[in-house]
Write an enzyme that holds these catalytic residues in place. Structure first.
Site, PDB file in Angstrom:
ATOM      1  N   ASP A 472       0.887  -1.151   0.070  1.00 61.32           N
ATOM      2  CA  ASP A 472       0.336   0.292  -0.095  1.00 61.32           C
ATOM      3  C   ASP A 472       0.881   1.436  -0.259  1.00 61.32           C
ATOM      4  O   ASP A 472       2.314   1.273  -0.118  1.00 61.32           O
ATOM      5  CB  ASP A 472      -0.764  -0.427   1.305  1.00 61.32           C
ATOM      6  CG  ASP A 472      -2.693   0.872   1.304  1.00 61.32           C
ATOM      7  OD1 ASP A 472      -2.321   1.380  -0.321  1.00 61.32           O
ATOM      8  OD2 ASP A 472      -3.240   0.532   1.746  1.00 61.32           O
ATOM      9  N   ASP A 542     -10.725   1.900  -3.245  1.00 63.99           N
ATOM     10  CA  ASP A 542     -11.063   1.314  -2.287  1.00 63.99           C
ATOM     11  C   ASP A 542     -13.331   1.278  -1.702  1.00 63.99           C
ATOM     12  O   ASP A 542     -13.662   1.386  -1.357  1.00 63.99           O
ATOM     13  CB  ASP A 542     -11.159   2.619  -0.731  1.00 63.99           C
ATOM     14  CG  ASP A 542      -9.652   2.373  -0.483  1.00 63.99           C
ATOM     15  OD1 ASP A 542      -8.970   1.456  -0.598  1.00 63.99           O
ATOM     16  OD2 ASP A 542      -9.178   3.271   0.255  1.00 63.99           O
TER      17      ASP A 542
HETATM   18  C1  DGJ Z   1      -6.199   1.698   1.683  1.00 60.65           C
HETATM   19  C2  DGJ Z   1      -6.600   0.905   1.198  1.00 60.65           C
HETATM   20  O1  DGJ Z   1      -6.569   0.706  -0.252  1.00 60.65           O
HETATM   21  C3  DGJ Z   1      -7.356  -0.428   1.827  1.00 60.65           C
HETATM   22  O2  DGJ Z   1      -7.973  -0.847   0.753  1.00 60.65           O
HETATM   23  C4  DGJ Z   1      -6.418  -0.418   3.133  1.00 60.65           C
HETATM   24  O3  DGJ Z   1      -5.797  -1.486   3.182  1.00 60.65           O
HETATM   25  C5  DGJ Z   1      -6.262   0.133   3.543  1.00 60.65           C
HETATM   26  N1  DGJ Z   1      -5.280   1.290   3.230  1.00 60.65           N
HETATM   27  C6  DGJ Z   1      -4.879   0.392   5.494  1.00 60.65           C
HETATM   28  O4  DGJ Z   1      -5.038   1.912   6.492  1.00 60.65           O
END
Ligand code: DGJ
Length: 724
Positions: A472, A542
């Site tokens: 991430d 997301d």
């Molecule tokens: C952003 C990601 O897009 C989410 O899926 C998740 O992993 C969060 N970060 C966790 O902090």
């Protein structure tokens, strides 16, 4: 078959569908003569007449003739008034550059680019055009690769300082393409968090227009991609010419319509985040850009990019393997979990057929929310007293593989790492650094920081049976400064950051070849061909709301194939929109990519859990087609109430149709969808209805597909070819 033909002053690269022609003028000017449908021959007279370039032997650059000349790699200072590709500042402070062709060569295959992700392999030919500015002592090698199996040309430039003085690059694009008319519309992908890659199509106005990122990542806001479409071009027909960058940092993608109604495209590093000192003997390699051409509309363009991704971008064990159906605990627990809670989710997931359990954010340091611990990559024993190895083995014992979330490029001010190495964060000395999501960014231009980052991840991967990594990156650049770089190199930091990141990814993917890496950046904030080179899939967004996902996945599919898109079923009401959509709709949309779940299955009623079990069985049966088939967009969620797409197996034996309606409307006819990509003469049986149709019927008369009552109704149909 790929061919290179040199005839007089013309250099011609072609495969069975496309041609790219460079016309080298007297004195060595590299002009751009043609890119488009394959030509049997190129006769330069007409091209020369149009631009006033004279007959062979009579070209001169006096009187700023270059301002109207289509060029391969226009440099600043010679009378070129449009956006250029190259700006070089000499030691005396002036910035005139005049690179001329001195030679060319052709090699089989595709050379790698040092330190950068780039297309590779397959049957390909590469033209290397050598240019020189004798006055500056500067050399430029332009690379043009044509592939046999997709209508794509890959381009890049290698710039060398052969002089005895330091030269400074102020702009070094990957691609410039001059197009001889302005009868096009510009198509780009724009968005933001939770609504990435919306399709934006606009007429070309005189002047410069485009998209860019100054975020240090390719970004949620804009993709490093642009296409010129004939106004009449649709998904299935019409001419489209597109460019995408194999790079994951700040970029600029611009189209300039000039005073003579020609269009120039430029794509490359964003000059506001770039500058490079070339000391004597040093060289600079630009990122690669890829150009696609299609006369089969936007689906034809996507087919070229998808084929490129499959055959020439994605590497490693998972490039063509079935991707595991995963369950991720993020939306099920957020930071609030312990071992038993995780195992409970995993047990039910294993029971219904899920293959991989992914532990998301919050397993390390003392991270109970997003205020701390990035950088402290040691397991939090308060939550997982037996450690990661024990948890992973327990998960494995359930029949699931185990995956783990990291955000390795970041550092929380509240972390042991920051307390020990405050100078490792990107910062401008003397200024209070600006936090994003309460975190700072590591300075990956530093060798010691890259070394730390490699070991932080590698040590964890070696400590437990970890089969998958979600990588991430949750904030963008500010306070761009390095405590280690000298003042004259601070401008190099954004690109040096990317080179540092790529070097660590190269090492990790080489040392852990069995790990499946999924890229993520607050969702799809770094969905680009550069990351795809290291990580075969990217978390699309997301936003897991099925209706939003129709748009997001539609836009993403313009460049990226289904196997690159992470897409999951999440709980309702949806955590991003508050909307409740039926389970089958969420599943139909999610199975059009790398399928998974983002919820606690224990919270589903028994009949929905049974539905999940059946969906998983179906996805396993159809996975090869869904991930690696030929993807055809049919009905656009940006144009109407329905979204439809079809994935056809590479060998044509089956296809999966997905239809989702946004809003229920009373007293209307059910949609009739004209399919694409089938065999005209073949016969198809629809498994779910038992009906049989000819390919010609399905593609010309169309298929009437009734939908259930209610908003967000959806159908997924399996077509089996039965005549073969
Ligand atoms: C952003 C990601 O897009 C989410 O899926 C998740 O992993 C969060 N970060 C966790 O902090």
């Amino acid at each position: 078959m790929t061919e290179f033909i040199r005839e007089g002053s013309s250099l011609h690269l072609r495969n069975s569908h496309v041609s790219y022609v460079i016309e080298v003028l007297e004195g060595g000017f590299a002009t751009h003569a043609y890119f488009g449908k394959r030509l049997e021959r190129f006769h330069p007279q007409s091209f020369r007449r149009r631009y006033g370039l004279g007959e062979q032997g009579s070209f001169s650059v006096q009187n700023c003739a270059l301002n109207h000349t289509p060029q391969e790699y226009p440099s600043y200072g010679l009378g070129e008034m449009r956006i250029g590709a190259l700006t070089v500042r000499a030691a005396d402070g002036t910035a005139t550059c005049d690179v001329r062709v001195v030679s060319h060569s052709v090699e089989e295959g595709k050379p790698a680019l040092a330190g950068l992700p780039a297309t590779f392999g397959g049957e390909a030919k590469t033209l290397c055009l050598e240019l020189k500015d004798e006055h500056l002592g500067l050399s430029v090698t332009l690379l043009y690769t044509i592939f046999d199996d997709c209508d794509v040309i890959a381009r890049s430039a290698l710039i060398r300082n052969d002089s005895a003085e330091t030269l400074s690059l102020e702009r070094a694009d990957s691609l410039c393409l001059d197009v001889p008319d302005s009868g096009w519309e510009l198509l780009t992908l724009s968005g933001d968090w939770a609504r990435e890659r919306s399709v934006v199509r606009r007429p070309l106005a005189p002047g410069v227009q485009g998209v860019y990122s100054l975020r240090g990542a390719s970004s949620l806001i804009a993709s490093p991609f642009m296409a010129l479409c004939r106004p009449e071009a649709t998904e299935t027909g019409g001419e489209v010419l597109a460019a995408a960058l194999v790079y994951s940092g700040s970029f600029a993608a611009e189209a300039e319509r000039d005073s003579r109604d020609c269009v120039r495209l430029r794509l490359g590093l964003n000059e506001q985040h770039f500058g490079w000192r070339l000391d004597p003997g040093e060289s600079f390699q630009t990122p690669e850009a890829v150009l696609a051409w299609s006369d089969q509309g936007l689906n034809g363009m996507s087919a070229a990019f998808h084929r490129l991704c499959a055959a020439h971008v994605v590497r490693g064990k998972y490039a063509h393997a079935p991707r595991p159906i995963l369950i991720n605990n993020w939306e099920a627990t957020y930071f609030n979990f312990d071992q038993e809670k995780l195992l409970k989710i995993a047990r039910t997931a294993a029971d219904v057929g899920v293959e991989l359990f992914v532990l998301d954010d919050g397993w390390f340091g003392k991270r109970d929310d997003d205020h701390s611990s990035l950088g402290d990559w040691t397991v939090d024993r308060r939550k997982l007293p037996d450690g990661l190895d024990s948890l992973a083995r327990k998960i494995n014992a359930l029949g699931l593989k185990f995956g783990l979330w990291f955000e390795p490029e970041m550092i929380s001010p509240d972390s042991d790492l920051y307390r020990a190495h405050p100078d490792w964060a990107m910062q401008v000395k003397g200024r209070t650094p600006i936090e994003g999501r309460f975190q700072l960014i590591l300075d990956l231009s530093r060798g010691d920081v890259c070394e730390y980052m490699y070991h932080a991840v590698a040590d964890i991967l070696s400590s437990a049976p970890i089969s998958y990594v979600k990588w991430d990156m949750n904030r963008n650049f500010s306070n761009i400064g390095s405590c280690q770089l000298p003042p004259e190199k601070q401008r190099e930091l954004p690109h040096r950051y990317m080179l540092g990141l790529y070097s660590v990814l190269e090492r990790l993917t080489r040392d852990f070849p069995d790990v499946l890496f999924e890229s993520c950046s607050s969702g799809g904030g770094r969905f680009d061909l550069g990351m795809l080179y290291y990580m075969p899939q990217t978390w699309c967004s997301d936003d897991t709301d099925a209706l939003c996902r129709c748009q997001i996945q539609w836009g993403t599919s313009l460049v990226f194939p289904p196997f690159a898109m992470g897409s999951h079923v999440s709980a309702v009401p949806n955590h991003q929109t508050g909307r409740t959509t039926p389970l089958n709709t969420r599943a139909n949309v999610a199975m059009s990519g790398c399928f998974g779940f983002e919820l606690d299955l224990n919270k589903l009623p028994a009949e929905e859990l049974e539905e999940v079990r059946k969906v998983i069985q179906r996805v396993k049966r159809l996975r090869e087609t869904l991930l690696y088939g030929r993807f055809h967009r049919l009905l656009s969620p940006f144009a109407g109430n329905d979204t439809a797409w079809l994935t056809v197996a590479q060998d044509g034996h089956e296809a999966v149709l997905m239809l989702t309606r946004t809003q229920a409307r009373p007293n209307t006819d059910p949609p009739v969808i004209r399919l694409s990509g089938l065999e005209e003469k073949a016969v198809y049986r629809i498994e779910e209805t038992g009906e049989t149709y000819g390919g010609d019927e399905l593609m010309n008369a169309g298929l009437c597909v009734p939908l259930a009552w209610g908003d967000a109704a959806s159908v997924s149909l399996t077509l089996k070819r039965v005549d073969a």
